[in-house]
Scaffold this active site. Sequence first.
Site, PDB file in Angstrom:
ATOM      1  N   LYS A  52      -1.124 -10.377   3.179  1.00  0.00           N
ATOM      2  CA  LYS A  52      -1.611 -10.147   1.813  1.00  0.00           C
ATOM      3  C   LYS A  52      -1.863 -11.486   1.109  1.00  0.00           C
ATOM      4  O   LYS A  52      -2.875 -11.657   0.428  1.00  0.00           O
ATOM      5  CB  LYS A  52      -0.607  -9.272   1.036  1.00  0.00           C
ATOM      6  N   GLN A  96       7.451  -5.301  -1.737  1.00  0.00           N
ATOM      7  CA  GLN A  96       7.276  -4.847  -0.356  1.00  0.00           C
ATOM      8  C   GLN A  96       8.422  -3.927   0.056  1.00  0.00           C
ATOM      9  O   GLN A  96       9.592  -4.284  -0.072  1.00  0.00           O
ATOM     10  CB  GLN A  96       7.197  -6.076   0.580  1.00  0.00           C
ATOM     11  N   ASP A 119      -0.090  -1.249  -6.051  1.00  0.00           N
ATOM     12  CA  ASP A 119       0.223  -0.422  -4.879  1.00  0.00           C
ATOM     13  C   ASP A 119       0.024   1.064  -5.184  1.00  0.00           C
ATOM     14  O   ASP A 119       0.020   1.891  -4.272  1.00  0.00           O
ATOM     15  CB  ASP A 119       1.684  -0.651  -4.451  1.00  0.00           C
TER      16      ASP A 119
END
Length: 291
Positions: A52, A96, A119
């Site tokens: 990312k 994450q 997200d």
Amino acid sequence: MQLLDGKKTSAELKEELRQEVEQRKAQGKKIPHLAAILVGDDGASRTYVNAKVKACEAVGFESTLIRKEADISEEELLKLVHDLNMDPEIDGFIVQLPLPKHIDEDKVTLAVAPEKDVDGFHPENLGRLVLGLPTFVSATPNGIMELLARYNIETSGKDCVVIGRSNIVGTPMSILLSRNSNPGNCTVTLTHSRTKNLAEITRRADIVVAAIGKPEFVKADMIKEGAVVVDVGIHRIDDPSKKSGFSLLGDCDFEAISKKASYITPVPGGVGPMTIASLMANTMKAVKMRE
Ligand code: NAD
């Protein structure tokens, strides 16, 4: 059979974003800034987060990686999330997953400001998705929809079977594909671990989305001739014949299914790179929403 090439498509998407960043720079506008919190030392999580950060560099975004030890307290992590929520420099951020067991993931997801939740895991964003309102669609389903759109896959009126009902893949996928949109307008069956006669159901499908988390679970005899197959799974399997020592496999038996399917996503190079490109697209959306 034609590949749904996520590597190529994500490169196109990232190039479009890179050009947009250049334009923004020329206009004196803010450069999108994505932050990522990585807790602990899980190898797969580290790989995903690094990919990312690398993608941010490729498109010209600013990025900040915040690494914390696995023994960080829930309180400290929530404080960090709060700080990122308040930081005007940060347009969007991700925490994450998975998190260490002593931290309540739901609490952390809820703490992320919905307008920075690139997200798309916050209930407000998931709720907006269900209602068809503008939102951050979580990166993997968003990437799959983009892939279907860019390959002009006809979805309207098609029978689609989604295998797996996770909050981040299967469930949002089933909603997106059944929405009144293009791609969308499918008749969707959402299947899961308690589904009986799965193969009978998948054999009727024009489109199969496999998000089960079991290597090569979907076999060729579960797929109709000419179906479109989207393989979300990703598994690192020991393979001494490879220089790296491992192979990557999906949830589908690619070799056998590719002889029957009209379109199929490879693993690697299918859904994975689209997920990362989608996160970049969501970050661009976040900066624009804040303007
Ligand atoms: P998950 O473990 O949260 O969910 C798996 C789902 O599969 C569950 O809903 C379960 O009911 C269902 N399932 C289990 N056994 C089944 C069976 N026998 N028949 C039918 N359904 C069954 O997984 P997830 O987070 O949705 O991820 C799925 C896979 O996708 C994993 O391999 C994961 O690593 C991968 N993944 C890849 C990306 C990417 O960017 N490529 C992103 C997210 C997840």
